[in-house]
Design an enzyme around this catalytic site. Structure first.
Site, PDB file in Angstrom:
ATOM      1  N   LYS A  49       1.048   4.515  -6.969  1.00  0.00           N
ATOM      2  CA  LYS A  49       1.668   3.227  -6.984  1.00  0.00           C
ATOM      3  C   LYS A  49       1.947   2.636  -8.363  1.00  0.00           C
ATOM      4  O   LYS A  49       3.143   1.866  -8.469  1.00  0.00           O
ATOM      5  CB  LYS A  49       0.610   2.230  -6.207  1.00  0.00           C
ATOM      6  CG  LYS A  49       0.781   3.019  -4.665  1.00  0.00           C
ATOM      7  CD  LYS A  49      -0.171   2.157  -3.885  1.00  0.00           C
ATOM      8  CE  LYS A  49      -0.386   2.700  -2.261  1.00  0.00           C
ATOM      9  NZ  LYS A  49      -1.295   2.613  -1.436  1.00  0.00           N
ATOM     10  N   GLN A  93      -6.268  -0.984  -0.551  1.00  0.00           N
ATOM     11  CA  GLN A  93      -5.953   0.347  -0.392  1.00  0.00           C
ATOM     12  C   GLN A  93      -7.245   0.635   0.758  1.00  0.00           C
ATOM     13  O   GLN A  93      -8.492   0.629   0.775  1.00  0.00           O
ATOM     14  CB  GLN A  93      -6.720   0.849  -1.816  1.00  0.00           C
ATOM     15  CG  GLN A  93      -6.276   2.529  -1.921  1.00  0.00           C
ATOM     16  CD  GLN A  93      -5.056   2.858  -1.682  1.00  0.00           C
ATOM     17  OE1 GLN A  93      -4.020   2.277  -2.285  1.00  0.00           O
ATOM     18  NE2 GLN A  93      -4.866   3.809  -0.869  1.00  0.00           N
ATOM     19  N   ASP A 116       1.968  -4.295   3.032  1.00  0.00           N
ATOM     20  CA  ASP A 116       1.847  -3.169   3.948  1.00  0.00           C
ATOM     21  C   ASP A 116       2.344  -3.720   5.301  1.00  0.00           C
ATOM     22  O   ASP A 116       2.089  -2.613   6.307  1.00  0.00           O
ATOM     23  CB  ASP A 116       0.516  -2.748   3.425  1.00  0.00           C
ATOM     24  CG  ASP A 116       0.293  -1.345   3.219  1.00  0.00           C
ATOM     25  OD1 ASP A 116       1.129  -0.527   3.280  1.00  0.00           O
ATOM     26  OD2 ASP A 116      -0.751  -0.840   2.386  1.00  0.00           O
TER      27      ASP A 116
END
Ligand code: NAP
Length: 291
Positions: A49, A93, A116
């Site tokens: 990322k 994460q 997300d």
């Protein structure tokens, strides 16, 4: 030989486009990545990322908190970044350590920074088919199929896996796109028979060789979301562990119409889609501000 759905090619095209658009923005977007513990796989995904961020001109703040951290302390860190006007997107994460309630943590991310798309608010939008951030892996799967001109509208799609943050969002996104979706899971009987009758198979399980050559037929489109590691002999080989998907790629790719490889398929798309979400959310916020 099947058509290979190469996610890296699509990722690179998305990177070029995003980098162009971001270079025209007055303020570069900033993404905050929160990592709990030091799982080597999570560190690897975060590196991917950060690399992508560098390519497209996004700044990243990466905090690593110890595995012993309390939920309240994590929430307090998230709240700080929610209030920070210089941060435009926040991701936690996954997976989180078992003792931590992932839903509780994710739901503290401000909904307009939830790039997300995993807060209950954004998931409910997905359920209603309303516009909003589509979870990155789901957006990545749809864009991968779209790039290779494999329409999902009216197609019989089987999603294998029903996890809240990956399987279900993929199934809902495809449903919203107009596919006829069936979801299979660990209790599903006769998976092989069910697969034969479907047109597009998306495997989101995490079991090597779950899909064998005996289960597929010519005409099938196979998207392999699973990530499994073949253990190296030495613990220090962990960084170089060979990654494989849920599908027996070597044999299945000789039969089906199209297949995504692992690595180089959905994983690459997930990274790109996350930054597309960041760009979309940030520009919407700017548009609102400007009137
Ligand atoms: P998860 O929470 O463990 O969910 C796995 C799902 O697979 C569950 O719904 C489970 O069913 C189902 N399942 C297990 N064994 C099965 C079987 N034999 N037949 C059919 N279904 C079975 O995992 P996850 O977080 O969803 O992740 C799934 C995989 O995707 C993992 O390999 C993960 O690393 C990978 N992943 C890849 C990306 C990417 O960008 N490529 C992103 C995220 C995740 P039950 O619900 O009945 O237990």
């Amino acid at each position: 030989m099947s058509m290979i759905l190469d996610g890296r090619i699509v990722r690179d095209k998305i990177a070029a486009l995003l980098s162009k658009k971001i270079s025209k923005m007055a303020v570069r977007p900033t993404l905050f990545i929160l990592q709990i513990g030091d799982r080597p796989d999570s560190s690897k995904y975060i590196r991917a990322k950060k690399n992508f961020a560098r390519r497209v001109g996004v700044d990243v703040i990466h905090n690593v908190l110890p595995i012993s951290i309390l939920e309240e302390e994590i929430i307090s860190v998230i709240k700080n970044y929610n209030d920070d006007h210089n941060v435009h997107g926040i991701i936690v994460q996954l997976p989180l350590p078992k003792k931590i309630d992932a839903a509780k943590i994710l739901n503290h991310i401000a909904t307009d920074k939830d790039v997300d798309g995993l807060t209950d608010f954004n998931m409910s939008k997905l359920l209603r088919g309303a516009p909003g951030a589509v979870p990155a892996t789901a957006r990545g799967v749809v864009e991968l199929l779209d790039f290779y001109k494999l329409p999902v509208v009216g197609k019989k799609v089987l999603v294998i896996g029903r996890s809240n943050y990956v399987g279900k969002p993929i199934a809902l996104t495809l449903l919203n796109e107009g596919a006829t979706v069936m979801i299979a899971h660990s209790k599903t009987k006769n998976l092989g028979k069910i697969i034969k009758d479907q047109e597009i198979i998306i495997s989101v399980v995490g079991k090597p060789n779950l899909i064998s050559d005996r289960m597929v037929r010519p005409g099938h489109v196979i998207v392999d979301v699973g990530i499994n590691t073949k253990k190296g002999k030495l613990e220090e080989e962990i960084e170089n562990k060979k990654i494989i998907g849920d599908v027996d790629f070597e044999k299945v790719s000789k039969i089906v119409k199209a297949i995504s490889p692992v690595p180089g398929g959905v994983g690459a798309m997930t990274v790109a889609a996350l930054f597309e979400n960041l760009y979309d959310m940030y520009s919407q916020t700017l548009n609102k501000k400007n009137g």
